[in-house]
Each structure stands twice: as structure tokens, then as C-alpha cells.
Write a protein that holds these residues in place. Structure first.
Motif, PDB file in Angstrom:
ATOM      1  N   GLY A  18       9.156  32.342 -17.241  1.00 33.84           N
ATOM      2  CA  GLY A  18       9.603  31.091 -17.948  1.00 33.84           C
ATOM      3  C   GLY A  18       8.654  30.044 -17.568  1.00 33.84           C
ATOM      4  N   ALA A  19       7.559  30.265 -17.099  1.00 32.35           N
ATOM      5  CA  ALA A  19       6.556  29.279 -16.924  1.00 32.35           C
ATOM      6  C   ALA A  19       5.565  28.876 -17.881  1.00 32.35           C
ATOM      7  CB  ALA A  19       5.811  29.687 -15.411  1.00 32.35           C
ATOM      8  N   ARG A  20       5.083  27.602 -17.992  1.00 28.50           N
ATOM      9  CA  ARG A  20       3.878  27.256 -18.816  1.00 28.50           C
ATOM     10  C   ARG A  20       2.533  27.217 -18.343  1.00 28.50           C
ATOM     11  NH1 ARG A  20       5.938  21.583 -21.132  1.00 28.50           N
ATOM     12  NH2 ARG A  20       3.990  21.938 -22.538  1.00 28.50           N
ATOM     13  N   HIS A  21       1.482  27.675 -19.111  1.00 29.70           N
ATOM     14  CA  HIS A  21       0.193  27.720 -18.510  1.00 29.70           C
ATOM     15  C   HIS A  21      -0.313  26.387 -19.305  1.00 29.70           C
ATOM     16  CE1 HIS A  21      -3.361  30.266 -17.972  1.00 29.70           C
ATOM     17  NE2 HIS A  21      -3.898  29.116 -18.236  1.00 29.70           N
ATOM     18  N   VAL A  22      -0.576  25.362 -18.364  1.00 27.81           N
ATOM     19  CA  VAL A  22      -0.991  24.047 -18.583  1.00 27.81           C
ATOM     20  C   VAL A  22      -2.548  23.740 -17.898  1.00 27.81           C
ATOM     21  CG1 VAL A  22      -0.685  21.658 -18.680  1.00 27.81           C
ATOM     22  CG2 VAL A  22       1.303  23.141 -18.793  1.00 27.81           C
ATOM     23  N   GLU A  23      -3.614  23.341 -18.690  1.00 30.77           N
ATOM     24  CA  GLU A  23      -4.842  23.250 -18.196  1.00 30.77           C
ATOM     25  C   GLU A  23      -5.387  21.848 -18.411  1.00 30.77           C
ATOM     26  OE1 GLU A  23      -6.702  26.390 -20.060  1.00 30.77           O
ATOM     27  OE2 GLU A  23      -7.458  25.385 -21.674  1.00 30.77           O
ATOM     28  N   VAL A  24      -6.333  21.473 -17.567  1.00 27.33           N
ATOM     29  CA  VAL A  24      -6.833  20.213 -17.450  1.00 27.33           C
ATOM     30  C   VAL A  24      -8.431  20.214 -17.620  1.00 27.33           C
ATOM     31  CG1 VAL A  24      -7.015  17.914 -16.101  1.00 27.33           C
ATOM     32  CG2 VAL A  24      -5.096  19.335 -15.934  1.00 27.33           C
ATOM     33  N   GLN A  25      -8.812  19.506 -18.799  1.00 28.97           N
ATOM     34  CA  GLN A  25     -10.215  19.513 -19.138  1.00 28.97           C
ATOM     35  C   GLN A  25     -10.825  18.508 -18.458  1.00 28.97           C
ATOM     36  OE1 GLN A  25     -12.203  21.349 -21.567  1.00 28.97           O
ATOM     37  NE2 GLN A  25     -13.618  20.438 -20.038  1.00 28.97           N
ATOM     38  N   LEU A  26     -11.745  18.875 -17.682  1.00 26.59           N
ATOM     39  CA  LEU A  26     -12.947  17.915 -16.828  1.00 26.59           C
ATOM     40  C   LEU A  26     -14.273  17.755 -17.478  1.00 26.59           C
ATOM     41  CD1 LEU A  26     -11.423  19.265 -13.346  1.00 26.59           C
ATOM     42  CD2 LEU A  26     -10.797  17.239 -14.394  1.00 26.59           C
ATOM     43  N   LEU A  27     -14.665  16.736 -17.085  1.00 24.48           N
ATOM     44  CA  LEU A  27     -16.188  16.610 -17.388  1.00 24.48           C
ATOM     45  C   LEU A  27     -17.013  15.649 -16.277  1.00 24.48           C
ATOM     46  CD1 LEU A  27     -18.292  17.335 -19.590  1.00 24.48           C
ATOM     47  CD2 LEU A  27     -17.845  15.110 -20.775  1.00 24.48           C
ATOM     48  N   ALA A  28     -17.809  16.177 -15.636  1.00 24.63           N
ATOM     49  CA  ALA A  28     -18.324  15.380 -14.503  1.00 24.63           C
ATOM     50  C   ALA A  28     -19.893  15.536 -14.683  1.00 24.63           C
ATOM     51  CB  ALA A  28     -18.065  16.239 -13.281  1.00 24.63           C
ATOM     52  N   ASP A  29     -20.331  14.114 -13.962  1.00 24.60           N
ATOM     53  CA  ASP A  29     -21.849  14.038 -13.959  1.00 24.60           C
ATOM     54  C   ASP A  29     -22.244  14.351 -12.434  1.00 24.60           C
ATOM     55  OD1 ASP A  29     -21.322  11.940 -12.766  1.00 24.60           O
ATOM     56  OD2 ASP A  29     -21.813  10.379 -14.357  1.00 24.60           O
ATOM     57  N   ALA A  30     -23.777  14.140 -12.307  1.00 25.80           N
ATOM     58  CA  ALA A  30     -24.208  14.359 -11.013  1.00 25.80           C
ATOM     59  C   ALA A  30     -24.275  12.624 -10.166  1.00 25.80           C
ATOM     60  CB  ALA A  30     -25.803  14.877 -11.166  1.00 25.80           C
ATOM     61  N   HIS A  31     -23.638  11.941 -10.723  1.00 24.50           N
ATOM     62  CA  HIS A  31     -23.519  10.760 -10.222  1.00 24.50           C
ATOM     63  C   HIS A  31     -22.265  10.155  -9.611  1.00 24.50           C
ATOM     64  CE1 HIS A  31     -27.459  10.085 -12.063  1.00 24.50           C
ATOM     65  NE2 HIS A  31     -27.172  10.804 -13.308  1.00 24.50           N
ATOM     66  N   GLY A  32     -21.450  11.129  -9.425  1.00 25.70           N
ATOM     67  CA  GLY A  32     -19.908  10.985  -8.957  1.00 25.70           C
ATOM     68  C   GLY A  32     -18.969  10.724  -9.760  1.00 25.70           C
ATOM     69  N   THR A  33     -19.096  10.738 -11.218  1.00 26.35           N
ATOM     70  CA  THR A  33     -17.954  10.237 -11.965  1.00 26.35           C
ATOM     71  C   THR A  33     -17.231  11.566 -12.423  1.00 26.35           C
ATOM     72  OG1 THR A  33     -18.911   8.460 -12.786  1.00 26.35           O
ATOM     73  CG2 THR A  33     -17.664   9.203 -14.344  1.00 26.35           C
ATOM     74  N   VAL A  34     -16.190  11.584 -12.315  1.00 26.94           N
ATOM     75  CA  VAL A  34     -15.524  12.784 -13.110  1.00 26.94           C
ATOM     76  C   VAL A  34     -14.378  12.209 -14.053  1.00 26.94           C
ATOM     77  CG1 VAL A  34     -13.716  14.702 -12.271  1.00 26.94           C
ATOM     78  CG2 VAL A  34     -15.512  13.983 -10.744  1.00 26.94           C
ATOM     79  N   TRP A  35     -14.397  12.658 -15.101  1.00 25.43           N
ATOM     80  CA  TRP A  35     -13.523  12.398 -16.299  1.00 25.43           C
ATOM     81  C   TRP A  35     -12.405  13.385 -16.389  1.00 25.43           C
ATOM     82  CZ3 TRP A  35     -16.731  11.178 -21.099  1.00 25.43           C
ATOM     83  CH2 TRP A  35     -17.175   9.728 -21.229  1.00 25.43           C
ATOM     84  N   VAL A  36     -11.202  12.932 -16.592  1.00 19.58           N
ATOM     85  CA  VAL A  36     -10.020  13.799 -17.032  1.00 19.58           C
ATOM     86  C   VAL A  36      -9.853  13.461 -18.654  1.00 19.58           C
ATOM     87  CG1 VAL A  36      -7.588  14.429 -16.703  1.00 19.58           C
ATOM     88  CG2 VAL A  36      -8.820  14.113 -14.797  1.00 19.58           C
ATOM     89  N   LEU A  37      -9.953  14.604 -19.509  1.00 20.92           N
ATOM     90  CA  LEU A  37      -9.952  14.555 -20.838  1.00 20.92           C
ATOM     91  C   LEU A  37      -8.653  14.995 -21.233  1.00 20.92           C
ATOM     92  CD1 LEU A  37     -13.503  15.066 -21.661  1.00 20.92           C
ATOM     93  CD2 LEU A  37     -12.708  13.083 -21.808  1.00 20.92           C
ATOM     94  N   GLY A  38      -7.458  14.690 -20.562  1.00 18.58           N
ATOM     95  CA  GLY A  38      -6.162  15.371 -21.136  1.00 18.58           C
ATOM     96  C   GLY A  38      -6.003  16.832 -20.635  1.00 18.58           C
TER      97      GLY A  38
END
Length: 670
Positions: free
Chosen positions: A199-219
Motif C-alpha cells: 500500500g506504499a507509494r513510490h515518490v522521487e525527487v528530481q535534483l539538479l546540482a552544479d559544481a558551485h554549491g547550488t542544488v535545485w529541487v525540481l519538484g
């Protein structure tokens, strides 16, 4: 920013290779394809600016050969390599080999790939970082109270090497089977055991990261609708998540990325229990198959950003805001009602109305359809690779609109070739539980009957198929009596039965085997009469288009006849027929109890039986691999194994006899 990339070799095939090529063209970057002998005529090989042959057909001899891929990049003058997904995309050794050759690796650092390469070690690392994980179970200490449990391969992905175990007595056998499959698929037989949460859901988080310390969460994406632990329908944003849970998932994903010094596009995957508790599963250190839904709601080209980050570019401080909802369906050459059997063969036509074009990023409008395909009409779908033909994505301001748009487009698609999962996708998208976002990984199993997942000759609409068969017969008559495309002269009157004997044509509906005998004849004044259709009027008939008026409703049937099969498409659904000969030849005989190959494939394992051994009903005898999936060939009944012709490594054709079992009749000795 570092040195700009001028030419990219994509170390992959099919849909993802074509997807990367599109972004490269937009960026003004030259492209290099690689292709196996089985892919010599594939769309991706023809689409690139240059293509390099990898001799052989099996993945182990071609797309999994790091040395050949690096040599191909050098030979073609590429200065960067994009791994796509699957094959070597999550191989730290391949990432290092690319860098050692002086090429740019368009992906995360090899150390990050290695950190997440083993699911067991990745979970240990994440637990130390405070990311919630399942506690692994010692297989030797599992008690009868523990099941259900999940046996899972430590390496690789795609659902291979995974088994759900509901009874303790079955654990040892499933461990052995999972180890064998994982070793064959990934070269690593390590498996582990953890609790299986129903009864569990499979949910994943899209990431985008650069070499300068920024990490984006894209939903995040909900990927709960799965078969064989492989995703089938994905969407973003994940519907029905509480705001606090969504924030917790995003924060855990960022923590995972920062822990391993991640760079590029990646995905943190979680299982969310029915009571809303998240558990880290794994991190995919690559682009995901389902990345287009994220692109549709963000307007980003993730492949282009992968390339820019590899060149040293920095992300802006904040990611773009998302808009609307997007849903993706994976269209595969497989038969869901028959254990998801792969369906290789000739693909004559893949046409989905309403798709503007294949593109990397959606146009600047609120709704649309996007097609990412790996094949085009005229290609042969082989047994060596994944059965996915294409991904169709719909996006709209609301979830309901996106789902409706996607189901409508799939229903009207013209798919001429192997059996596909199209009908399953439409039924799932239109199921009340899907509409209400009641989603979990058991969705298909729970709704098997509603979704047509049980092989049955009663599953289709016989009236619809009977009319489609009639249209096929009339189109055939038009093709034989007039110029191609010219309408048959008809009189617009009611059809009536007449005493004279009509022409007869018999069709077998595929894949379920229903037969339809269609009788028709030309009247003296040019009209047509058909048996069994009193409330049907013929408007026009041509070799490729028949128009019928059924109970006062006019419907157009588009007919395409190929040497082995005839396809009929209309807005109410599609049908595929085999034309049966008027005087059929006797079928080739085979010994009673013969087990035939249900598909072309390769024998990868046997159960160790020999001629003369007694076997039980349902007992596995051997395993066939086709399209990256293993399929069990089991004894049909208890009895004696008279013959076992299958050998490990042997390639077999559809219908080949693999074994012969003499059934033990009640009251007789085996």
C-alpha cells in the motif's frame, strides 16, 4: 565556465539517444551515435551526425563495452560522452575511463556514482546523514512474522533481481533466484532483504546540482504504477502529498546530494508508507526515463543543463517555478494479459494524433502532447533490448485535464505492429482510483480484472471487433475491385440479408484469438450486403478507409493491410486481425505435452532437471530472457520430463519446443 563542448557521443541507443541529440542540436553541438548490429537500421543511428558500429548484438558485446565506447568517441572526434540511462550510465568505472581518455563526462563525479552504486552501502551512507531508510534484515534471522519482505539486488536497477516474498518457506528459493538474475544482469550477485510495505507509494525527487554549491529541487514525481517493479505511468507533481511530507522529501533529497558531492541531474527515490512516512530507496545518478514530465512543468531542458554543468556553468540561485501538471505513459511492446510477455516484431506504423513534434522542451503554452520515441515506422523490434517503444506525455493546467488528454491521445494512436500495452494504459488512466489519486505500487495487482490483466477471450468488445472485421473485409473488397484509394460504388440504402451465398472472409482477432466470419457481396446495382448486420449502412468503402453508419451513427474505419496482419482504427478503439486462409494447412505436429517458447529469447538458466525426472505442476524448468526481462517456463502438469532441449545460452525462436512433459493422469503412475 570551462571549455565548451563541441561534439557529444551518446553511449546509448533508442529513445534516450534521440532525446540527447535533440538538445545537442539546439545547443549547436555535433552528435555521434553508436549502434550494434541489431540496431544498424535504428532511428538513433541515422539521426546523428556520425555513427560508429559496435560489432555484435547482445548488450554485453556492445553497449556494455566501455573500451569500445571510448574508442568510438576517439575515432569520431567527440570531446564528451553522455551515458543516457541504463547500460553503463551508473558505472563509476566507465565514468573514470571517459575522464582518463581526456573526454568530458556528462554526468556526476565518478565518486558520487560509486557512493550510490550499491544500494546497501548507499543506505548506510544516507542513514548516517540522517535520511530515513529501511533497516536491512538478516536473511538468516527472518522469522515467520516478518514477511512480506523484499529481496533486492544491491547493484543495477529496472526491477531486475527483485522478489517479494510472502512466506518464509519461499525465502531461500527467491534469494537464489534473485542472486542468479542479478549476477546475469549486472555482474554482481549481491542481494539484500528489507521489509516490504504494501500500500506504499513510490515518490522521487528530481535534483539538479552544479559544481558551485547550488542544488535545485525540481519538484517530485509519483511513479507508483509499476509492473515487475518497473514504472509504467509517472506524473508531477505527486498528487495528494501533504505540504509537510513534500518538504520533508525535498529536504532529504538535497541532504543526500550534498552528502556525496553530487553534480548534474539525479533523482532521489523514496517509498512513502500509507501512513505518510518516507523511506529512502536509492539515488539514480543519471537522467531518469520519466524526466520529460519535469521538463513540461518547469520549462527546463534537463539535458541541456547536464551539458552546461559539465562545461562548468553555474545554476541560477533559484529554480524556476512550476506550472500545471504532467503525466507520462510508457508505451511498450508487451502483452500485459500474458505475464507482460515481450512482443518483438515489425513496427509498421507509430502515429499519435495531436503531437506537434518531438521536442525537448514544451512550447510556451498551457497544455500539449509530447512524444519521445526510440523507433519509427518500418523498424523491427528485436529481443535484445527494453520493450519500450516511446513515452507519451500530456501536460495541462490541472491533473484531470492532463490525464484526460493523455488517455484520449493513446486511444486514438495508430500502432501497427507488435502487441502493446496501450489498452492497459488507457484503462489505468481512466480508472476511478487513478482519477481520485488512490495510488500505490499494488495498483495493477489490485485492479487486475478491471485493467484486462487476465488473459481472456471475453476481454474485448465483440460488437466493436465484429464491425472492425466487417470494415477490413470491405476494404479488402475495395482493394481487389478498384484502383487503390478509389471508393467502391455503393447505394446508400439499408443492408439486408439476401438468399444468395455471400463472399466469405475469416479473421482472427489478435492477440486473444476470437474468430469472425464475415460474409459480404456486391448487389446487382452496385450496393453491398453483409450478413448479420441489419442496422448497418455502408456510406463508402476504399482500400484504406471505410465509412459505416451503425444505428444511425456514422463511423470512419481506417484500414491498413500488411502481409501478416490487418489493422483497423476508429475513434471507438483499434483492432488487429490475422486473415485466416480459406483452406488452412494442418499445423505442424508436436509431441503431446510439448512446451513451446512463448517468445523469441535466450535460455539464461535451467532448474537442473534431466530427462526421466518427475516434475510438479507449475515447477520452473527454465528461464528465458527477452527484452531485458526473465520469463519462467514451468511444467504445465505433474508428470515425467521426457525431453529437455533447452541449453543455457541457446537462442530460441517463437514456438520452438523447449521441453516435453508426459502428464501423470489420475490413477496412473508417472
Amino acid at each position: 565556465m570551462g571549455t565548451p563542448i563541441g561534439s557529444v557521443l551518446v553511449a546509448n541507443r533508442g529513445e534516450i539517444a534521440r532525446r540527447v541529440f535533440r538538445s545537442c542540436r539546439e545547443l549547436g553541438i555535433a552528435t555521434v551515435a553508436v549502434y550494434s548490429d541489431a540496431d544498424a537500421a535504428a532511428a538513433h543511428a541515422a539521426e546523428a551526425d556520425a555513427a560508429v558500429r559496435l560489432p555484435g548484438s547482445a548488450p554485453a558485446d556492445t553497449y556494455l563495452r566501455a573500451d569500445l565506447l571510448v574508442a568510438a568517441a576517439r575515432a569520431a572526434g567527440a570531446d564528451a560522452v553522455h551515458p543516457g540511462y541504463g547500460f553503463l550510465s551508473e558505472s563509476a568505472d566507465f565514468a573514470r575511463a571517459v575522464a582518463d581518455a581526456g573526454l568530458v563526462w556528462i554526468g556526476p563525479p565518478a565518486a558520487a556514482v560509486e557512493a550510490m552504486g550499491s544500494k546497501t552501502r548507499a543506505k548506510e551512507l544516507m542513514a548516517a546523514a540522517g535520511v530515513p531508510v529501511f533497516a536491512a534484515l538478516d536473511p538468516a534471522a527472518v522469522t515467520p512474522a516478518d514477511p512480506p519482505v523484499l529481496v533486492k539486488a544491491a547493484a543495477g536497477g529496472g526491477g531486475r533481481g527483485m522478489r517479494v516474498v510472502y512466506e518464509l518457506a519461499a525465502l531461500d528459493g527467491e534469494l537464489a533466484a534473485a542472486r542468479a538474475e542479478a549476477a546475469a544482469a549486472f555482474g554482481d550477485g549481491e542481494v539484500f532483504v528489507e521489509p516490504y510495505v504494501e500500500g506504499a507509494r513510490h515518490v522521487e525527487v528530481q535534483l539538479l546540482a552544479d559544481a558551485h554549491g547550488t542544488v535545485w529541487v525540481l519538484g517530485e514525481r509519483d511513479c507508483s504504477l509499476q509492473r515487475r517493479h518497473q514504472k509504467v505511468i509517472e506524473e508531477t507533481p505527486a498528487p495528494g502529498l501533504a505540504a509537510a511530507l513534500r518538504a520533508e522529501l525535498h529536504e532529504a533529497a538535497v541532504r543526500a546530494a550534498r552528502t556525496i558531492g553530487y553534480r548534474g541531474a539525479g533523482t532521489a527515490e523514496f517509498l512513502v508508507s500509507a501512513d505518510g512516512r518516507p523511506y529512502f530507496l536509492e539515488m539514480n545518478t543519471r537522467l531518469q526515463v520519466e524526466h520529460p514530465v519535469t521538463e513540461c512543468v518547469t520549462g527546463l531542458d534537463l539535458v541541456a543543463w547536464q551539458i552546461r554543468i559539465a562545461e562548468g556553468a553555474a545554476l541560477p540561485p533559484e529554480p524556476p517555478a512550476t506550472r500545471g501538471h504532467a503525466v507520462e505513459a510508457r508505451l511498450c511492446a508487451e502483452d500485459p494479459a500474458r505475464g507482460w510477455q515481450p512482443q518483438p516484431g515489425d513496427l509498421h506504423l507509430l502515429d499519435i494524433p495531436g503531437v506537434d513534434a518531438e521536442f525537448a522542451v514544451p512550447p510556451g503554452r498551457e497544455a500539449g502532447l509530447r512524444l519521445d520515441s526510440g523507433v519509427t515506422g518500418g523498424e523491427r523490434i528485436g529481443v535484445h533490448y527494453d520493450p519500450m517503444l516511446a513515452k507519451l506525455v500530456a501536460w495541462a493546467p490541472t491533473r484531470a485535464e492532463a490525464v484526460r488528454r493523455l488517455a484520449h491521445a493513446l486511444e486514438r494512436a495508430r500502432l501497427h505492429g507488435p502487441v502493446t500495452n496501450r489498452d492497459l494504459l488507457v484503462r489505468a488512466l481512466r480508472h476511478p482510483d487513478f482519477a481520485a489519486a488512490r495510488l500505490d505500487t499494488g495498483f495493477f495487482a489490485r485492479h487486475a480484472a478491471d485493467l484486462g490483466l487476465v488473459a481472456s477471450t471475453d476481454g474485448a468488445d465483440p460488437d466493436r471487433e465484429r464491425l472492425a472485421a466487417l470494415a477490413a473485409a470491405l476494404a479488402d473488397a475495395a482493394a481487389r475491385t478498384g484502383a487503390p484509394g478509389a471508393p467502391v460504388p455503393v447505394r446508400l440504402g439499408g443492408w439486408r440479408n439476401v438468399p444468395s451465398q455471400p463472399q466469405l472472409k475469416t479473421f482472427r482477432a489478435e492477440p486473444d484469438g476470437r474468430t469472425y466470419a464475415v460474409g459480404y457481396r456486391l448487389d446487382r446495382d452496385g450496393g453491398l450486403t453483409a450478413e448479420g448486420h441489419d442496422d448497418v449502412r455502408l456510406v463508402s468503402a476504399a482500400a484504406e478507409r471505410v465509412v459505416l453508419e451503425v444505428s444511425g451513427v456514422r463511423r470512419t474505419y481506417r484500414v491498413a493491410a500488411y502481409p501478416e496482419r490487418t489493422f483497423v482504427d476508429c475513434p471507438s478503439g483499434s483492432a488487429a486481425f490475422t486473415v485466416l486462409p480459406r483452406f488452412p494447412h494442418p499445423e505442424q505436429s508436436a509431441a503431446p505435452g510439448s512446451l513451446r517458447a512463448p517468445m523469441p529469447g535466450t535460455v539464461v538458466r535451467t532448474a537442473g532437471f534431466a530427462a526421466g525426472d518427475r516434475v510438479e505442476a507449475g515447477q520452473p524448468l527454465l528461464w528465458l530472457e527477452a527484452m531485458k526481462m526473465e520469463h519462467v517456463i514451468a511444467a504445465p502438469a505433474a508428470g515425467t520430463l521426457l525431453e529437455l532441449t533447452a541449453e543455457v545460452g541457446r537462442q530460441v525462436e517463437l514456438g520452438a519446443v523447449l521441453a516435453v512433459v508426459k502428464e501423470e493422469r489420475e490413477g496412473t503412475a508417472p
